[in-house]
Design a protein around this motif. Sequence first.
Motif, PDB file in Angstrom:
ATOM      1  N   ASP A   1     -15.087 -15.195  20.843  1.00  0.00           N
ATOM      2  CA  ASP A   1     -15.968 -14.565  21.824  1.00  0.00           C
ATOM      3  C   ASP A   1     -16.644 -13.333  21.228  1.00  0.00           C
ATOM      4  O   ASP A   1     -17.839 -13.096  21.434  1.00  0.00           O
ATOM      5  CB  ASP A   1     -15.183 -14.182  23.079  1.00  0.00           C
ATOM      6  N   LYS A   2     -15.872 -12.550  20.482  1.00  0.00           N
ATOM      7  CA  LYS A   2     -16.435 -11.350  19.849  1.00  0.00           C
ATOM      8  C   LYS A   2     -17.397 -11.723  18.719  1.00  0.00           C
ATOM      9  O   LYS A   2     -18.430 -11.088  18.540  1.00  0.00           O
ATOM     10  CB  LYS A   2     -15.311 -10.462  19.334  1.00  0.00           C
ATOM     11  N   VAL A   3     -17.032 -12.756  17.968  1.00  0.00           N
ATOM     12  CA  VAL A   3     -17.922 -13.213  16.896  1.00  0.00           C
ATOM     13  C   VAL A   3     -19.234 -13.719  17.486  1.00  0.00           C
ATOM     14  O   VAL A   3     -20.324 -13.360  17.012  1.00  0.00           O
ATOM     15  CB  VAL A   3     -17.260 -14.333  16.071  1.00  0.00           C
ATOM     16  N   TYR A   4     -19.141 -14.518  18.522  1.00  0.00           N
ATOM     17  CA  TYR A   4     -20.338 -15.085  19.152  1.00  0.00           C
ATOM     18  C   TYR A   4     -21.242 -13.991  19.709  1.00  0.00           C
ATOM     19  O   TYR A   4     -22.468 -14.020  19.524  1.00  0.00           O
ATOM     20  CB  TYR A   4     -19.913 -16.037  20.265  1.00  0.00           C
ATOM     21  N   GLU A   5     -20.650 -13.009  20.369  1.00  0.00           N
ATOM     22  CA  GLU A   5     -21.436 -11.915  20.945  1.00  0.00           C
ATOM     23  C   GLU A   5     -22.160 -11.129  19.860  1.00  0.00           C
ATOM     24  O   GLU A   5     -23.351 -10.823  19.986  1.00  0.00           O
ATOM     25  CB  GLU A   5     -20.514 -10.979  21.739  1.00  0.00           C
ATOM     26  N   ALA A   6     -21.446 -10.814  18.785  1.00  0.00           N
ATOM     27  CA  ALA A   6     -22.067 -10.067  17.688  1.00  0.00           C
ATOM     28  C   ALA A   6     -23.117 -10.912  16.978  1.00  0.00           C
ATOM     29  O   ALA A   6     -24.170 -10.401  16.568  1.00  0.00           O
ATOM     30  CB  ALA A   6     -20.992  -9.615  16.699  1.00  0.00           C
ATOM     31  N   ALA A   7     -22.841 -12.198  16.834  1.00  0.00           N
ATOM     32  CA  ALA A   7     -23.773 -13.092  16.158  1.00  0.00           C
ATOM     33  C   ALA A   7     -25.056 -13.280  16.958  1.00  0.00           C
ATOM     34  O   ALA A   7     -26.142 -13.414  16.378  1.00  0.00           O
ATOM     35  CB  ALA A   7     -23.116 -14.444  15.904  1.00  0.00           C
ATOM     36  N   GLN A   8     -24.945 -13.291  18.265  1.00  0.00           N
ATOM     37  CA  GLN A   8     -26.150 -13.397  19.096  1.00  0.00           C
ATOM     38  C   GLN A   8     -27.106 -12.246  18.805  1.00  0.00           C
ATOM     39  O   GLN A   8     -28.320 -12.451  18.654  1.00  0.00           O
ATOM     40  CB  GLN A   8     -25.772 -13.399  20.576  1.00  0.00           C
ATOM     41  N   LEU A   9     -26.572 -11.034  18.748  1.00  0.00           N
ATOM     42  CA  LEU A   9     -27.396  -9.860  18.454  1.00  0.00           C
ATOM     43  C   LEU A   9     -27.993  -9.953  17.055  1.00  0.00           C
ATOM     44  O   LEU A   9     -29.168  -9.634  16.846  1.00  0.00           O
ATOM     45  CB  LEU A   9     -26.562  -8.583  18.590  1.00  0.00           C
ATOM     46  N   ALA A  10     -27.166 -10.392  16.102  1.00  0.00           N
ATOM     47  CA  ALA A  10     -27.619 -10.490  14.718  1.00  0.00           C
ATOM     48  C   ALA A  10     -28.715 -11.547  14.572  1.00  0.00           C
ATOM     49  O   ALA A  10     -29.746 -11.313  13.923  1.00  0.00           O
ATOM     50  CB  ALA A  10     -26.435 -10.819  13.817  1.00  0.00           C
TER      51      ALA A  10
END
Length: 330
Positions: A210-219
């Motif tokens: 969930d944290k990876v996905y959230e950060a990846a969305q921004l990136a």
Amino acid sequence: MKAADKKRVLREMLFARRFEERCYEAYVERKIGGFLHLYPGEEACAFGVLEAARPGHDYVITSYRDHVHALKCGVPAKEIMAELFARETGVCKGLGGSMHIFGVDHRFMGGYALVGGPFPLAAGIAKGIKMKGGDEISICFLGDAANNQGVFHESLNMAKLWDLPTLYVCENNLYGIGTRIDRSTAVIDQYKRVSGYDIPSAQVDGQDIDKVYEAAQLAVEHVRSGKGPYFLELMTYRYRGHSMSDSNAYRAKEEERMWGKRDPIIILRDRLIEAGEISLDEYSAMDTEILEEIETDVIKFAEESPEPSAELLDKYVLAENDPWVHGGAK
């Protein structure tokens, strides 16, 4: 991610884990030769990032720990396994092996045995995207130890200078083969190292999808919107040695147990169970189904496939024999 997407991703991650474990067994059975670098423990990295991107549309490139990235990009599991078995039905006709999985039809631009090798290639792919005016991005997965290569700095400098649509994803599993990062690298936090190139960056928990996905969305949004490159560092851990030839005697058992309690698959599974989206029995049934699929479809296909024919020996050596030069693959 929506609950339905999380359940799908849980299955994909579990499939990847069982696929890699079966690769381990096949290597011990001497059905796979050469080098073999496995991914268990790091699944949330590849799946979290690529779930936020567009696999099959965006270009993806990585190092030699490449099977799972290829899977997420859509390369068929049986073709990957056949490649590991050195069979002609493999994704590279059995000529590449574990460290050179390549699925051009799915825009998976390969795993590379050279440490740091993907850095300039990712920038080159991004340069091509920008010249053609496409909305794709170039995603480069890399290990923490590769960042001490000079090409890391050269590539990031050019990526920023030209504002290339490149997302660099550092899967920081704390070790470069058997050397812990604090014994080889002056600046341990890898995301800080790109500040000299004015590239935005972030560091997140690589075990929590969930944290990876959230950060990846921004990136991904940053890169796709034309703002230039981005660097994402994911703190993770590989549950096996660097490769099959690695005895893994250099890591403290207490450290391994600590990271073992943060299994990315179990974290997501328990979160879905707590939310009432899946039961433990359903998870167990899913696991059984996956194991059967790998054995009866993936492994069976690889074992029954023919070895490369002698005619392939020089087919991809000279340009005049290369089918990609003459109107596509044959």
